[in-house]
Scaffold this motif. Sequence first.
Motif, short mmCIF file in Angstrom:
data_model
loop_
_atom_site.label_atom_id
_atom_site.label_comp_id
_atom_site.label_asym_id
_atom_site.label_seq_id
_atom_site.Cartn_x
_atom_site.Cartn_y
_atom_site.Cartn_z
N ALA A 18 74.24 135.72 19.65
CA ALA A 18 75.17 134.59 19.69
C ALA A 18 74.71 133.54 18.68
CB ALA A 18 75.24 134.03 21.11
N ARG A 19 73.61 132.83 18.98
CA ARG A 19 73.20 131.75 18.09
C ARG A 19 72.82 132.26 16.70
NH1 ARG A 19 68.96 129.32 22.11
NH2 ARG A 19 68.92 131.56 22.59
N ARG A 79 85.67 133.47 10.33
CA ARG A 79 84.35 133.39 9.70
C ARG A 79 83.39 134.43 10.29
NH1 ARG A 79 81.30 134.05 6.93
NH2 ARG A 79 79.76 132.80 5.82
N PHE A 80 83.45 134.61 11.62
CA PHE A 80 82.59 135.66 12.21
C PHE A 80 83.03 137.04 11.73
CE2 PHE A 80 81.69 132.37 15.48
CZ PHE A 80 80.30 132.41 15.41
N ALA A 131 80.33 144.74 14.68
CA ALA A 131 81.21 145.81 15.18
C ALA A 131 82.12 145.28 16.27
CB ALA A 131 80.37 146.96 15.71
N ALA A 132 81.64 144.30 17.04
CA ALA A 132 82.48 143.72 18.09
C ALA A 132 82.28 142.22 18.13
CB ALA A 132 82.13 144.33 19.45
N LEU A 133 83.36 141.55 18.44
CA LEU A 133 83.37 140.09 18.53
C LEU A 133 84.10 139.75 19.83
CD1 LEU A 133 83.16 137.23 17.25
CD2 LEU A 133 85.09 137.81 15.79
N VAL A 151 78.89 140.22 18.72
CA VAL A 151 78.79 138.75 18.87
C VAL A 151 79.38 138.39 20.23
CG1 VAL A 151 79.42 136.49 17.96
CG2 VAL A 151 78.96 138.37 16.38
N PRO A 152 78.53 137.95 21.15
CA PRO A 152 79.06 137.62 22.48
C PRO A 152 79.86 136.31 22.46
CG PRO A 152 76.68 137.24 22.41
CD PRO A 152 77.09 137.73 21.05
N ALA A 153 80.54 136.03 23.57
CA ALA A 153 81.43 134.87 23.64
C ALA A 153 80.67 133.56 23.41
CB ALA A 153 82.09 134.84 25.02
#
Length: 490
Positions: free
Chosen positions: A418-419, A69-70, A76-78, A45-47
């Motif tokens: 992202a969205r 929540r994410f 695997a990565a946020l 999940v990108p910034a």
Amino acid sequence: MWKFLNPIKHPIPSTRWPTVEEAALSLLFHPIKIGSLTLASRTWVPAMVPWRATEDGFLTQDNLSWYRRFAEGRPAALVVEATGVRDIPSGPLLRIGHDRFLPGLKQLVETVREASDGQTKLFIQIIDFLAVKRRPDPDKFFQRFLEITDRHREAMTELTLDPIWLRADDVQIRVALKDAGDDVLARILNERELESLRFGYRERVTDTHLPHVRELPQVLPSIFADAARRGRVAGFDGVELHYAHAYTMAGFLSALNNRDDGYGGPRENRVRLPLEVYRAVRKTVGNDYVVGVRFLGDEVITGGNRIDDAVYFGVEFAKAGMDYLSISKGGKFEDAEQPKVGQAVYPYTGQSGYECMPTTLSDARGPFGRSVPLVGAIKHATGAAGFTTPIVATGGITTFEQAESILRSGDADIIGMARQALADPDWFVKVKLGRGAEVRRCTYTNYCEALDQAHRQVTCKLWDRKELDEPGIAMAADGRRRLLAPTWER
Ligand SMILES: Cc1cc2nc3c(=O)[nH]c(=O)nc-3n(C[C@H](O)[C@H](O)[C@H](O)COP(=O)(O)O)c2cc1C
Ligand code: SF4
């Protein structure tokens, strides 16, 4: 918002979701190493800035809940939103420019660890930006902001053929300009003054007449390095250098950067400060810590960087030892729409903004995976240069089939959403469990982006008015929207 001349409305692609077994055998759910870390899958999940920090840059409970929540969806990565590296006021954007921000940042790390059971690695995007002022009221601009010089007196004289203007005092010039029409102003004010009047004052990295801009190459490496140190101390798994979109470091990389101090002009000079910043960061955090970068595959502005520039930068970044390259596109001030008086120019309103967050009202190519060819070009060039640095593709990626085919084609190593993750933070866990049919599909019409533009708490139109009677839910400041996606009952 910028639109294509004859836009085509694209449907959200229909898809077949994988079974549990298919997901388990997929590349998407296969681990990957980045630097000293292993990600459990290639999901990312990108910034995304949610506008939930305090006015002085501290984390709030709403920020913690947003990332929790994410994390519950177990990507695997946020990547935590763009977080300011300096200790200066910057509105409700997170900051990491002083140790007093550490307790909040530590709490964020703990929250994500706990909510994902340690499955989601957490990176923080660190950013520097230059001054952008709101579009002024014209009266105020002429009364106070415009600096009157002899150039204005001479231009007035030339225009009116009356030498009296050469002796006019500042007040007389201000009054005359205030009452002048656009065509007259266009002949008296220079390009930057006109821009300040029509869009609001905006600094560039090329404003080397300003001491604080001239000295950026001297000060930024240690400012970024200190921020990265805090990132490590707070417990983040890595830091992401924000070299994309409309901000300082992207300004140095830009083909529009013609600084004459060795940090502008040819590509080798434009990449110099970004590499110096990286080396200072690396020296501070050590080799056993993930340092990645986000930069543009194409600036999408006249005279800006194209893919050949991005390929060059990608190889340089890989050569320097960056642990991952995350590719974005556009998002620049240069082609942004004129804001209303009292509002600041927003870098996602022009064509470059469209390319950054493409919508379904598009050209024939449509919004889905639109940046993949750029990502692929960077991936192949870094590979040809002998580097295996993982590359993250983002932009209109919404289905498992699409993600898997990008990975299988070798154009990217990791899939950013992202969205789609905002629309449904549980995308990752649902797809992994063979329950993809339950995914809430993003419609790519950018309600969330409009909230970002208005600096309002970001939510998704698919869930922010749903189940408002749920006990204990947090509501937006406007009292009408829930701040988090409803819980998914497994
Ligand atoms: C509300 C919102 C805030 C964003 N904030 C950031 C940010 O802080 N840093 C960044 O690099 N990109 C930011 N982006 C861009 C996204 O990371 C992503 O590149 C873009 O939305 C395209 O990917 P998508 O089609 O998967 O949404 C933001 C996007 C949205 C919608
Ligand atoms: S508001 Fe629209 S574009 Fe944004 S995440 Fe939700 S469905 Fe997608």
